[in-house]
Design a protein around this motif. Structure first.
Motif, PDB file in Angstrom:
ATOM      1  N   THR A 214       0.838  -1.201   0.000  1.00  0.00           N
ATOM      2  CA  THR A 214       0.000   0.000   0.000  1.00  0.00           C
ATOM      3  C   THR A 214       0.870   1.246   0.000  1.00  0.00           C
ATOM      4  OG1 THR A 214      -1.851  -1.107   1.123  1.00  0.00           O
ATOM      5  CG2 THR A 214      -1.736   1.297   1.305  1.00  0.00           C
TER       6      THR A 214
ATOM      7  N   GLY B 253      -5.579   4.608   0.500  1.00  0.00           N
ATOM      8  CA  GLY B 253      -4.542   5.576   0.840  1.00  0.00           C
ATOM      9  C   GLY B 253      -4.858   6.955   0.282  1.00  0.00           C
TER      10      GLY B 253
ATOM     11  N   ILE C  46      -7.770   8.425   2.400  1.00  0.00           N
ATOM     12  CA  ILE C  46      -7.276   8.932   3.683  1.00  0.00           C
ATOM     13  C   ILE C  46      -6.501  10.231   3.481  1.00  0.00           C
ATOM     14  CG2 ILE C  46      -5.673   8.472   5.590  1.00  0.00           C
ATOM     15  CD1 ILE C  46      -6.413   5.500   5.307  1.00  0.00           C
TER      16      ILE C  46
ATOM     17  N   GLY D  36      -1.712  11.361   7.223  1.00  0.00           N
ATOM     18  CA  GLY D  36      -2.631  10.351   7.746  1.00  0.00           C
ATOM     19  C   GLY D  36      -2.448   9.012   7.044  1.00  0.00           C
ATOM     20  N   ALA D  37      -2.181   9.050   5.739  1.00  0.00           N
ATOM     21  CA  ALA D  37      -1.953   7.815   4.995  1.00  0.00           C
ATOM     22  C   ALA D  37      -0.692   7.109   5.490  1.00  0.00           C
ATOM     23  CB  ALA D  37      -1.847   8.125   3.499  1.00  0.00           C
TER      24      ALA D  37
ATOM     25  N   TRP E 274       0.565   7.379   8.567  1.00  0.00           N
ATOM     26  CA  TRP E 274       0.239   6.811   9.876  1.00  0.00           C
ATOM     27  C   TRP E 274      -0.521   5.495   9.715  1.00  0.00           C
ATOM     28  CZ3 TRP E 274       2.631   7.935  14.075  1.00  0.00           C
ATOM     29  CH2 TRP E 274       3.071   9.226  14.348  1.00  0.00           C
ATOM     30  N   ALA E 275      -1.426   5.447   8.754  1.00  0.00           N
ATOM     31  CA  ALA E 275      -2.200   4.220   8.534  1.00  0.00           C
ATOM     32  C   ALA E 275      -1.299   3.055   8.145  1.00  0.00           C
ATOM     33  CB  ALA E 275      -3.262   4.463   7.455  1.00  0.00           C
TER      34      ALA E 275
ATOM     35  N   LEU F 290       0.565   1.773  11.203  1.00  0.00           N
ATOM     36  CA  LEU F 290      -0.289   0.941  12.064  1.00  0.00           C
ATOM     37  C   LEU F 290      -0.504  -0.441  11.448  1.00  0.00           C
ATOM     38  CD1 LEU F 290      -2.942   3.589  13.209  1.00  0.00           C
ATOM     39  CD2 LEU F 290      -1.099   2.568  14.575  1.00  0.00           C
ATOM     40  N   MET F 291      -0.709  -0.506  10.134  1.00  0.00           N
ATOM     41  CA  MET F 291      -0.871  -1.805   9.483  1.00  0.00           C
ATOM     42  C   MET F 291       0.398  -2.637   9.589  1.00  0.00           C
ATOM     43  SD  MET F 291      -3.220  -1.289   6.072  1.00  0.00           S
ATOM     44  CE  MET F 291      -2.096  -0.165   5.247  1.00  0.00           C
TER      45      MET F 291
END
Length: 392
Positions: free
Chosen positions: A15, A145, A148, A156-157, A159-160, A163-164
Motif C-alpha cells: 500500500t 490511501g 485517507i 494520515g496515509a 500513519w495508517a 499501524l498496518m
C-alpha cells in the motif's frame, strides 16, 4: 495461516509503495516542492527495492527468518512514523529509500519462508497468496490511501501504513515459525547454483514480462483520459477492473504454477501480447478497453507464481539468493517498463504505441522461455542434508 500473514504484511507495505500516486499533489504543496520533485519519491522507493533484496538476504542469513521479518517490519513502520512527522523533503526522500530497502528484504525472506512452509507441490499456491497481498493493495490499498490522504492529509496515509505494519508484526510473531537453518548458507555455493542458463533465462523472463505489463499500466490513467476519452472520475473504476483481473490471474496462476509451470508462462505471456495488440488497436473505445484492461491484469499477474517459485526448482540450493534474485528481477522490470514508456512519449509517440512496445517486450519474454526449454536437461541438484534440515 502463516502464509496468509505474510500476504497481509505485503499488503501493508505494498500500500505504501502504491499510494504515492494519489498523494503527490498534496505532498508537493505541503513541503513546498514541485510535483516532479515529489514524483522523485517514487524513484527513491524503486532505488531501495533494487538494492535491498540481495544485500539484506546476505546480511540476515545467520538470523532466524521470523527475526528478520520482524526487524524489517519494525524499520518499515518507523520510517513511516518519521515520514508522517517530518516537514523536510530530504528526510521524506530518505525514509522512502530506507523503507523500500527493508520492504525488498521482507519480500526476499518472506518468499523463502513461504516456500519452506509448504510442500514442493504447493509452492505456487503459497506464493500466489503472498504476492496476492500486493494485488489486494492495488485494489484496496491504493484507493484507500488516496481517500485517507484527501480527508486526513497525506500524513494520515503514512500513519495508517505504520499501524498496518505493526499489526503485521503481531501476526508474524504469533503465526510464523521461528525457523533457522542448522548451517549457515554458503553464498558462493548459491551463486554457483544460480550461475546457469535456466536461472539466468528465468530472471530475464521476469524482467521482460514485468516490463511488458508495466509499460502500459504505468500510463494507463493517461491513456484512458487522453486517448479513450474517459472522464477522470471513472479512471479509478477502470483501475479497479484491472485489479480484479490481477486477483483472478494470480489465483488461477497459483493453482497451475506447480503442475504446469511452462504452460502457465506461455499462456500468461501470450495473453499479455494479444491483449496489448488489441488494446493498441481499440484504445479509442471505452467498452473494449475496459474488457482488455481486465484481461491485461489477469494474464499479467497469472505468471507471477511461476516467476516467483521456479528458481527454487532450478536452483534448490540457492534458497537465500534465489528469492533475492526474484525480487530484483521484478523491480528491474517495474522500473524499466515505465522508463521505456516515458522515452517513447518523449519521442513524440502516442499512448497506444506503448501497447505495441508491450507486445514486443512480451515476444522477447516468450523467446527466453523457448530458449530455456531448448537447453539440454540438467539433473536437479539436491540441497545438502544439513541445509535442508530446519531447527525450531
Amino acid at each position: 495461516m502463516a502464509v496468509y500473514i505474510l500476504g497481509l504484511a505485503i499488503f501493508a507495505q505494498g500500500t505504501s509503495e502504491l499510494m504515492l500516486a494519489g498523494l503527490l499533489t498534496d505532498i508537493a504543496a505541503d513541503l513546498g516542492v514541485s510535483i516532479p520533485q515529489a514524483g522523485l519519491l517514487i524513484s527513491a522507493f524503486a532505488i531501495g527495492m533494487l538494492l535491498g533484496a540481495p544485500i539484506l538476504a546476505v546480511l540476515t542469513q545467520r538470523w532466524s527468518r521470523r527475526t528478520a521479518l520482524l526487524a524489517f517490519l519494525a524499520i518499515f513502520a518507523a520510517t513511516h512514523v518519521i515520514a508522517a512527522l517530518t516537514s523536510d523533503y530530504r528526510v521524506l526522500f530518505a525514509t522512502r529509500v530506507v523503507g523500500a530497502f527493508v520492504y525488498a528484504g521482507f519480500w526476499s525472506v518472506g518468499a523463502a519462508t513461504a516456500i519452506g512452509l509448504v510442500s514442493e507441490t504447493a509452492r505456487g499456491r503459497a506464493m500466489s497468496i503472498v504476492a496476492g497481498g500486493l494485488t489486494v493493495a492495488t485494489i484496496i490499498g491504493l484507493p484507500a490511501g488516496t481517500f485517507i490522504g484527501q480527508h486526513l492529509g497525506w500524513r494520515g496515509a503514512f500513519w495508517a501504513v505504520a499501524l498496518m505494519s505493526i499489526a503485521a508484526m503481531i501476526g508474524v510473531l504469533a503465526k510464523v515459525p521461528d525457523t533457522r537453518s542448522t548451517t549457515t548458507p554458503r553464498i558462493r555455493e548459491e551463486l554457483r547454483a544460480m550461475a546457469n542458463g535456466p536461472v539466468l533465462l528465468l530472471f530475464g523472463t521476469t524482467v521482460l514480462a514485468t516490463a511488458a505489463l508495466l509499460v502500459t499500466f504505468g500510463y494507463l490513467g493517461a491513456l484512458l483520459t487522453n486517448t479513450t476519452g474517459l472522464a477522470t472520475e471513472w479512471v479509478p473504476v477502470v483501475l479497479a477492473v484491472y485489479g480484479a483481473g490481477s486477483l483472478l490471474g494470480i489465483a488461477v496462476g497459483g493453482r497451475t504454477a506447480d503442475a504446469y509451470p511452462i504452460r502457465t508462462l506461455l499462456v500468461g505471456i501470450s495473453g499479455v501480447i494479444a491483449t496489448s495488440i488489441l488494446l493498441a488497436l481499440t484504445a479509442a473505445h471505452i467498452a473494449p478497453v475496459t474488457i482488455l484492461v481486465f484481461l491485461l491484469g489477469a494474464f499479467g499477474f497469472g505468471t507471477n507464481p511461476v516467476l516467483n517459485t521456479r528458481v527454487f526448482t532450478l536452483a534448490p540450493t540457492a534458497t537465500t539468493l534465489g528469492a533475492a534474485g526474484n525480487v530484483a528481477s521484478f523491480n528491474i522490470g517495474i522500473t524499466a517498463g515505465p522508463w521505456l514508456g516515458g522515452l517513447a512519449l518523449a519521442a513524440g509517440m502516442n499512448y497506444p504505441s506503448l501497447a505495441w512496445i508491450a507486445a514486443l517486450l512480451g515476444a522477447a519474454a516468450l523467446t527466453l522461455v523457448a530458449c530455456s526449454q531448448a537447453l539440454p536437461p540438467k539433473a536437479p541438484s539436491r540441497p545438502p542434508r544439513a541445509q535442508a534440515e530446519i531447527a525450531h
